[in-house]
Design a protein around this motif. Sequence first.
Motif, short mmCIF file in Angstrom:
data_model
loop_
_atom_site.label_atom_id
_atom_site.label_comp_id
_atom_site.label_asym_id
_atom_site.label_seq_id
_atom_site.Cartn_x
_atom_site.Cartn_y
_atom_site.Cartn_z
N SER A 24 8.43 4.25 0.98
CA SER A 24 9.74 3.59 0.89
C SER A 24 9.66 2.21 0.26
CB SER A 24 10.35 3.47 2.29
OG SER A 24 10.54 4.75 2.86
N TYR A 25 8.56 1.46 0.53
CA TYR A 25 8.56 0.06 0.10
C TYR A 25 7.42 -0.34 -0.82
CZ TYR A 25 12.34 0.10 3.39
OH TYR A 25 13.50 0.43 4.03
N ILE A 26 6.60 0.65 -1.26
CA ILE A 26 5.81 0.37 -2.46
C ILE A 26 6.55 1.00 -3.62
CG2 ILE A 26 3.70 0.83 -3.75
CD1 ILE A 26 2.16 0.96 -1.16
N VAL A 27 7.02 2.25 -3.40
CA VAL A 27 7.48 3.03 -4.53
C VAL A 27 9.01 3.08 -4.64
CG1 VAL A 27 7.28 5.24 -5.72
CG2 VAL A 27 5.37 4.39 -4.37
N TYR A 28 9.66 3.88 -3.80
CA TYR A 28 11.05 4.23 -4.11
C TYR A 28 12.04 3.07 -3.99
CZ TYR A 28 9.44 9.00 -4.57
OH TYR A 28 8.79 10.13 -5.00
N GLY A 29 11.98 2.31 -2.90
CA GLY A 29 12.96 1.23 -2.75
C GLY A 29 12.82 0.17 -3.83
N PRO A 30 11.62 -0.43 -3.95
CA PRO A 30 11.46 -1.50 -4.95
C PRO A 30 11.70 -1.04 -6.39
CG PRO A 30 9.71 -1.61 -3.33
CD PRO A 30 10.46 -0.34 -3.05
N LEU A 31 11.27 0.17 -6.74
CA LEU A 31 11.50 0.60 -8.12
C LEU A 31 12.99 0.90 -8.34
CD1 LEU A 31 8.36 2.80 -8.89
CD2 LEU A 31 8.78 0.43 -9.58
N ALA A 32 13.64 1.49 -7.37
CA ALA A 32 15.09 1.74 -7.52
C ALA A 32 15.82 0.41 -7.69
CB ALA A 32 15.63 2.50 -6.33
N ALA A 33 15.30 -0.63 -7.04
CA ALA A 33 15.95 -1.94 -7.13
C ALA A 33 15.44 -2.76 -8.32
CB ALA A 33 15.76 -2.71 -5.82
N GLY A 34 14.53 -2.21 -9.11
CA GLY A 34 14.08 -2.90 -10.33
C GLY A 34 13.08 -4.02 -10.10
N ALA A 35 12.25 -3.90 -9.07
CA ALA A 35 11.29 -4.97 -8.74
C ALA A 35 10.02 -4.85 -9.57
CB ALA A 35 10.93 -4.87 -7.26
N THR A 36 9.22 -5.89 -9.54
CA THR A 36 7.83 -5.81 -9.98
C THR A 36 7.01 -5.55 -8.74
OG1 THR A 36 8.16 -7.36 -11.79
CG2 THR A 36 5.90 -7.09 -10.98
N ILE A 37 6.28 -4.42 -8.72
CA ILE A 37 5.51 -4.12 -7.52
C ILE A 37 4.03 -4.36 -7.79
CG2 ILE A 37 7.19 -2.47 -6.65
CD1 ILE A 37 5.34 -0.20 -7.53
N LEU A 38 3.33 -4.75 -6.74
CA LEU A 38 1.89 -4.95 -6.85
C LEU A 38 1.19 -3.95 -5.93
CD1 LEU A 38 -0.03 -8.16 -7.22
CD2 LEU A 38 -0.71 -6.72 -5.33
N ILE A 39 0.14 -3.33 -6.46
CA ILE A 39 -0.69 -2.49 -5.60
C ILE A 39 -2.14 -2.89 -5.83
CG2 ILE A 39 0.88 -0.51 -5.53
CD1 ILE A 39 -0.88 0.87 -7.63
N THR A 40 -2.96 -2.68 -4.83
CA THR A 40 -4.37 -3.03 -5.00
C THR A 40 -5.25 -2.10 -4.19
OG1 THR A 40 -6.07 -4.69 -4.61
CG2 THR A 40 -4.09 -4.86 -3.26
N GLU A 41 -6.41 -1.84 -4.75
CA GLU A 41 -7.36 -0.98 -4.06
C GLU A 41 -8.23 -1.80 -3.10
OE1 GLU A 41 -9.58 1.28 -6.91
OE2 GLU A 41 -10.05 2.87 -5.50
N THR A 42 -8.08 -3.12 -3.10
CA THR A 42 -8.94 -3.97 -2.26
C THR A 42 -8.62 -3.77 -0.78
OG1 THR A 42 -7.32 -5.74 -2.43
CG2 THR A 42 -9.17 -5.83 -3.95
N VAL A 43 -9.63 -3.94 0.06
CA VAL A 43 -9.39 -4.04 1.49
C VAL A 43 -9.31 -5.54 1.82
CG1 VAL A 43 -10.47 -1.84 2.07
CG2 VAL A 43 -11.87 -3.92 2.02
N PRO A 44 -8.70 -5.89 2.97
CA PRO A 44 -8.40 -7.31 3.20
C PRO A 44 -9.62 -8.22 3.40
CG PRO A 44 -7.68 -5.94 5.05
CD PRO A 44 -8.06 -5.02 3.95
N ASP A 45 -10.79 -7.65 3.68
CA ASP A 45 -11.92 -8.52 4.01
C ASP A 45 -13.16 -8.26 3.16
OD1 ASP A 45 -12.29 -6.04 5.04
OD2 ASP A 45 -13.12 -6.71 6.95
N TYR A 46 -12.95 -7.72 1.97
CA TYR A 46 -14.09 -7.51 1.10
C TYR A 46 -13.77 -8.02 -0.30
CZ TYR A 46 -17.73 -5.26 -1.64
OH TYR A 46 -18.77 -5.03 -2.49
N PRO A 47 -14.59 -8.79 -0.98
CA PRO A 47 -15.90 -9.29 -0.52
C PRO A 47 -15.82 -10.31 0.62
CG PRO A 47 -15.35 -10.19 -2.68
CD PRO A 47 -14.27 -9.22 -2.34
N ASP A 48 -14.68 -10.97 0.80
CA ASP A 48 -14.52 -11.84 1.97
C ASP A 48 -13.03 -11.92 2.31
OD1 ASP A 48 -13.16 -14.06 0.71
OD2 ASP A 48 -15.05 -14.59 -0.23
N PRO A 49 -12.69 -12.51 3.45
CA PRO A 49 -11.28 -12.47 3.89
C PRO A 49 -10.32 -13.36 3.09
CG PRO A 49 -12.76 -12.80 5.75
CD PRO A 49 -13.57 -13.01 4.52
N SER A 50 -10.75 -13.84 1.91
CA SER A 50 -9.78 -14.62 1.12
C SER A 50 -9.17 -13.77 0.02
CB SER A 50 -10.46 -15.84 0.52
OG SER A 50 -11.37 -15.43 -0.49
#
Length: 630
Positions: A314-340
């Motif tokens: 709903s909120y990566i794909v359909y909602g934001p794209l229907a509303a014309g947003a720029t969406i960001l996706i990432t394959e990173t996990v939150p703590d690798y290589p470090d938590p920043s």
Amino acid sequence: MSESFDVKLEAKTYKPDSSYMENSNIGDWETAYNRYLKDPDGFWDGIAKELSWFKPWDAVKEWKHPYAKWFVNAKTNITFNCLDRHVNSELRNKVALIWRGEEEEQERIFTYRQLHREVQRCANALKNLGIKKGDTVCIYMPLIPEHIVAMLACARIGAVHSIVYGGFGAAALHTRIRDASAKVVITADVGYRRGKHVPLKSIVGEAVVNAPSVEKIVVVRRTRPQVELVSEMEIDYYELLNEAGKECEPEVMDAEDPLFILYTSGTTGQPKGIVHTTGGYMVGTYYTTKYIFDLKENDVHWCTADPGWITGHSYIVYGPLAAGATILITETVPDYPDPSVWWKIIEEFGVTIFYTAPTAIRMFMKFGEEWPNKANLDSLRIIGSVGEPLNPEAFEWYHRVIGKSVCPILDTWWQTETGMHMITTLVGEPMKPGFAGKAIPGVQVDVVDKEGNPTPPNVGGLLVIKEPWPSMMRTVHKNDERYRQYWSTIEPFYTAGDLAVKDKDGYIMVLGRSDDIIIVAGHNIGTAEVESALVSHEAVAESAVIGKPDAMKGQAIKAFVILRLGYEQSEKLKNELIYHVRMSIGPIAMPSEIEFVSSLPKTRSGKIMRRVLKAQEMGIDPGDISTLEE
Ligand code: ATP
Ligand code: MG
């Protein structure tokens, strides 16, 4: 549930800067909500008219309890609204999608026009494999642009997608492929996780054994040299796309044609295959992105969920794209290589809307604020949370450290079944830590007793939805009886399965799952209350509580506690924590036992599975644990 159920409710109120309200797309809650109440169908009619339809509806809804149709007889295609509508406007060269891989230099960016092109080619490729409207396609992929393209390609041709989170193993994938009778599985050779490969293709190979519906496996090959395609069934994604035609007209879909099947998280039991349809789901996700998350032309929208969960749909794909947003996706996990890493991504790409889960927030709290402080987070405008109750302590940390005491926090309560947000505070409205907020304009939510009577303020009860809404599920796949149960437990309402309480201002606090309720000496206690009290102690990073049978009290509370870095386990600390709960909630909620642990059983979507702790504790069978994280 027994009768008395008083909840001690105290909360500071946070009031965002008035500019948020002045500039918000929806305005103040009271006005917007009254506009909805005066004419519910007219309200949704107005929202739906902001989107494109091939044929308008004869009626906004048709409701024969418990079955709803929304936008009756209307025709559309959700990808026409997510892509063509923007390509036919001045948004055509706007960035639709930003992807960031595990390595800093791995970046891919698609404009709306490019995404439109890719989706059409992929749609034609699926057609070339014999996929037709109504067929089911299973998507089991890492979080790469092809994942989003594959979803939209299915929707383009009317194929029903069933997405399985790439973190699941072969057995869970097998069950889902069989349950949905998928004809094609789209996957990749590998996903990247903490610098290592996740062998997705081999897992699919295992999962399709004895799954006779599967005809082909389409593989995005990422590693070099390319892995070999071993069986007759495997086909290279890009070879398939290169052979496919460029243009693919969107399939004309009835508003009630199914869009996808998606399994719930399995927190409380066996996952349910929730079925969503086209028109109402499109309207609901578009509306909530634009008006609840207050999406503006220049926003960069980052929802950290995986597309394998409803939040991602709903909120990566359909909602934001229907509303014309720029969406960001990432394959990173939150703590690798470090938590920043996530905070640097926010700075790098100028993310303005950030939407994550309490489990992630609590993990960042545990690591400490020096990590987010390494990045400039000034671009952030609105931050959100979903999935579990956001404990007041976590709210305050999120607000101060990430939101710089400026960004409104939207603590959104909703479910796979609801398809879209149902409860939160609107941007600019006062916020109360621990409370999700009020029903959003467009829906009617209440807290009731077992007979369906609204409970007075500060008295806990069951969370129900009183009227149908556009993005409601239409059935449970192959189990319509289970669907009807949601609407018959407290007829005529929809019972969510959560416990909640309202305060005198109508703000709703979610207290936990009704399955997990603890009854101590005749008093009902929600798990979230005790857990939040524990988390508010400086030594505690995360906790889970369960009820254990007790001869005297009926049930006694046992708490599992993860300490923050730098704190030592001791008997003294246990006693201090018990005393802390006593002071926060009262003697009735005092845990009789505390166990320090280094991790808690969670679903792969990051929710605490209390039933697993309880089963372990009592030496009984935990039931379906297919979604338990390893
Ligand atoms: P299952 O139904 O299989 O047990 P699940 O309920 O965890 O799994 P989801 O649909 O992913 O599956 O999650 C919905 C549930 O998550 C809600 O019913 C609620 O318990 C919880 N939830 C979601 N958002 C919030 C929130 N903001 N505050 C409190 N709880 C939330
Ligand atoms: Mg559920």
